[in-house]
Every structure is written in structure tokens, then in C-alpha cells.
Design an enzyme around this catalytic site. Structure first.
Site, short mmCIF file in Angstrom:
data_model
loop_
_atom_site.label_atom_id
_atom_site.label_comp_id
_atom_site.label_asym_id
_atom_site.label_seq_id
_atom_site.Cartn_x
_atom_site.Cartn_y
_atom_site.Cartn_z
CG PHE A 1 -1.94 1.03 1.33
CD1 PHE A 1 -3.08 0.96 0.55
CD2 PHE A 1 -1.81 2.09 2.22
CE1 PHE A 1 -4.08 1.93 0.66
CE2 PHE A 1 -2.79 3.06 2.34
CZ PHE A 1 -3.94 2.98 1.55
CD GLU B 1 3.85 11.54 -2.41
OE1 GLU B 1 3.12 11.11 -3.31
OE2 GLU B 1 4.26 12.73 -2.37
N GLY C 1 7.37 14.00 1.82
CA GLY C 1 6.78 15.25 2.27
C GLY C 1 5.30 15.17 2.55
CB ALA C 2 2.56 13.81 1.48
N GLY D 1 12.15 -6.11 35.34
CA GLY D 1 13.46 -5.62 35.73
C GLY D 1 14.42 -5.63 34.56
N GLY D 2 15.68 -5.97 34.81
CA GLY D 2 16.69 -5.96 33.76
C GLY D 2 16.37 -6.89 32.61
CD GLU E 1 -3.39 0.89 8.68
OE1 GLU E 1 -4.62 1.01 8.87
OE2 GLU E 1 -2.82 -0.21 8.58
#
Length: 384
Positions: free
Chosen positions: A123, A127, A129-130, A338-339, A362
């Protein structure tokens, strides 16, 4: 074991409960998969999901209606077992969503391949810039005899580089902004389509930056009417945004499962971690967030399945709340580990990386807030 009592909610029918049980059994045998080579793993997952029949639910066949509750149940279940399996399933649906909803009989021929696992879909909307603002799409589709010439770039395209076919959106100029976009069916082997770069992200998935250098497509490749691209894109997202919330819900359920095991096994101060009231408070918060998210997700799916033309408000609420809640639930589960919570090989570490992108793709969380607000303002009694 994740809670399944929600299956008794009135949103579901017996067929949904049967679907869930069958998919759980399949997942228990086939998932998780090795993520070492994400491209190969996705190809194998698409083939496996197709062979088992699960991809039949990813798009509506001839004379069928897409069942969004089934989509959500499948994404939730797959995500709880393996994030990459959810991705592979979801992209077959999202990638072919425009064809499923608006395609011609000839275009729908691709559905036979994507629903069987014989072809991989992509899909191509975003872009450089979009991103959130689709109206700023700069890729152009210039009229030429018998078709269109497409020029531009698309980025962060899921399945970019491994897809066999893309649905792509380009500016055809019927009007300003969102009014001048059209959707096209673009085979991956079309001359002029180039995979410029593969994009590595924190939870490995096939992503790419694409360039279209004068790609020629016939009129028959256009999906829907000229200038209907924005409507088509929003209609597809209207369906699939709720399923993003469902995937987040699956991640959150897995995180709670992992946390419950951890706090009941870990010993602290002569007892187990689960005996501490603060820990119990965290578990209560996690369970509450999960149920609230599930209610929103399956309300949106049920509403669409009842025949609502649009569920923009419900889908945005489901996507926003479920993804944000899942981030909080997973973060709490990691803290309780924890770790070990940040160690590779532990489920919560993987979940922590998987969930972050869902709050962006999305429609990022802030965009969902705008969608919700605009719908509220437009309701009777609103000021919009």
C-alpha cells in the site's frame, strides 16, 4: 493464557468464536517464526497463512462482504503470538483494500493471488513530504494516450521490495489538495518502478523507499473514478484502523500474560512479587486498559459490520486508545521484568519494539485526535 471471556460479548457470533479457536490452534503449531531474515520470514508467512486459508479473510471475494470483526480477531490473535505474522496478514488486507472495495472484475483477479498467498501486496500512500496529510501528495499521474505516466517517490512502504503488486496514490489534478488524487494498481515489475532503499526499523519488517520514474500504466490500472483517490484511501483506512487497534490489543494481552507469569515466579522479601499491593495495582491498571481497548476495537468493528457507511470516529477512537494503552501496558510489563525486560530473547523486549510503530502508521495518534474532534464537532449540537 490470555483472557478469552470477551468472546462472550454481544459483538460476536458463534462463527467468530469458532474462527478464534481454530486460529489459536494453528498459531500454537506454526508461530513464532525466526525473524532473522524479515523478507524471507514474511514470504513464508504469507505462503503459510494462504495455504491455511487465513488470508481468505483479508479481503472480500466476489459477492462477499468484508467482516471486520474477523479481521480484528485474526490480527489480535496473530499479534499475541508473533508480530511479524500479524504484519504479513495485515498487509495482504491493507494492500488490497482498495481493490476489494472499489476494484473492477479484472483488477479483482489479483485478490485470488493475494488471498491464496500466491502474491504479496503493498500500500503506497506515504511520501517524504506527505505523511499524515495525504492532501500534500506530490507524486503525479500525468495523462498520456491510453493511460498515465507516474512520477514521484513513496517512502516507508510496507512490503516494499518484496511485494508483487502495490496500490499507489498519485495526483491527477481534478481539483486542489485531496480532490485531485487517484488510486492505481501497480505491478512491482512495471518499468520505471525502483526500490531506492530498504528502511531498517526497531522491529524488523520489510520497508522501502520507492521511486517512480515515468511509470506508464493503462487506464485499466486506475481504481475507481479519476479524483476519487482520497475517498478510496480514507475508506480503506476506515476499515483497517480498527484492526491496528486489534493488533495493539494482541500485543497488550501478551504483555499482561508475561507479566503475570513473572510476578508470580519472582521472589521478593520472603514472598512473590505478586503479593505486593503496588504490583497488584499495576496489574489492575493493565487489565483495565486492555478491556477498555477491546471494547473500543470491537465496537468499531461491529458498527462497520452492521452496515455503517463510515466509522471514522469509532475507528479513530479504537486505534488511538488501543495503541496508546498497549504502549503503557507493555512498558509496565517491561518494568516488572526488571533488567530482563530489556534483554533480547524476552517477549516483553520484542513487544516494546513492536508496539511503537502502531502509534504512527495509518494515522499517528495526534491525527486520530483531529479525526475524533472533527467528527464530534460535526455532530448535532456541535459548533462545526
Amino acid at each position: 493464557m490470555a483472557d478469552r471471556s470477551f468472546l462472550d460479548w454481544p459483538f460476536f457470533e458463534p462463527r467468530h468464536r469458532s474462527l478464534k479457536a481454530a486460529l489459536e490452534a494453528w498459531c500454537g503449531t506454526h508461530l513464532p517464526v525466526d525473524h532473522g531474515d524479515a523478507d524471507a520470514a514474511c514470504r513464508d508467512l504469507v505462503a503459510g497463512l494462504g495455504a491455511a486459508g487465513w488470508l481468505q479473510h483479508s479481503a472480500a471475494g466476489e459477492g462477499e462482504v468484508l467482516d471486520v470483526r474477523s479481521l480484528c480477531l485474526i490480527r489480535e490473535t496473530l499479534a499475541r503470538h508473533d508480530g511479524l505474522a500479524d504484519f504479513a496478514f495485515a498487509m495482504q488486507g491493507l494492500g488490497m483494500g482498495a481493490v476489494s472495495l472499489f476494484g473492477t472484475p479484472a483488477q479483482r483477479g489479483w485478490l485470488e493471488r493475494t488471498r491464496s498467498g500466491g502474491a504479496i501486496a503493498g500500500f503506497a500512500l506515504t511520501e517524504p513530504g506527505a505523511g499524515s496529510d495525504v492532501a500534500q501528495t506530490a507524486t503525479t499521474a500525468e495523462r498520456v494516450p491510453g493511460g498515465y505516466r507516474l512520477t514521484g517517490e513513496k517512502t516507508y512502504i510496507s512490503n516494499g521490495g518484496i511485494a508483487d503488486v502495490y496500490v499507489i496514490f498519485a495526483r491527477t489534478g481534478e481539483g486542489p489538495g485531496a480532490k485531485g488524487l487517484s488510486a492505481f494498481l501497480l505491478p512491482a515489475d512495471a518499468p520505471g518502478l525502483e526500490v531506492v532503499a530498504r528502511i531498517a526499523v526497531i522491529a524488523p519488517h520489510p520497508l522501502a523507499h520507492l521511486r517512480l520514474d515515468g511509470v506508464i500504466l493503462p487506464d485499466s490500472a486506475r481504481i475507481g473514478a479519476p479524483g476519487a483517490g482520497f475517498k478510496i484511501a480514507m475508506s480503506v483506512l476506515d476499515v483497517f484502523r480498527a484492526t491496528v487497534g486489534a493488533a495493539a490489543l494482541g500485543f497488550a494481552r501478551r504483555a499482561l500474560d508475561e507479566a503475570l507469569v513473572r510476578v508470580q515466579r519472582s521472589r521478593v522479601g520472603g514472598g512473590c512479587l505478586a503479593d505486593h499491593q503496588m504490583v497488584q495495582g499495576h496489574l489492575a491498571d493493565m487489565a483495565l486498559e486492555i478491556d477498555a481497548a477491546a471494547l473500543l476495537v470491537y465496537r468499531a468493528a461491529w458498527t462497520k459490520d452492521q452496515g455503517a457507511a463510515r466509522v471514522s470516529r469509532e475507528a479513530a477512537m479504537a486505534k488511538l486508545y488501543a495503541t496508546e494503552a498497549a504502549q503503557r501496558v507493555i512498558d509496565t510489563a517491561l518494568q516488572l521484568h526488571g533488567g530482563d525486560g530489556v534483554r533480547h530473547g524476552f517477549a516483553v523486549e520484542s513487544l516494546y519494539r513492536e508496539i511503537r510503530a502502531l502509534r504512527i502508521y495509518e494515522g499517528a495518534s495526534d491525527v486520530q485526535k483531529l479525526v475524533i474532534a472533527r467528527n464530534v464537532l460535526a455532530e448535532p449540537g456541535g459548533i462545526g
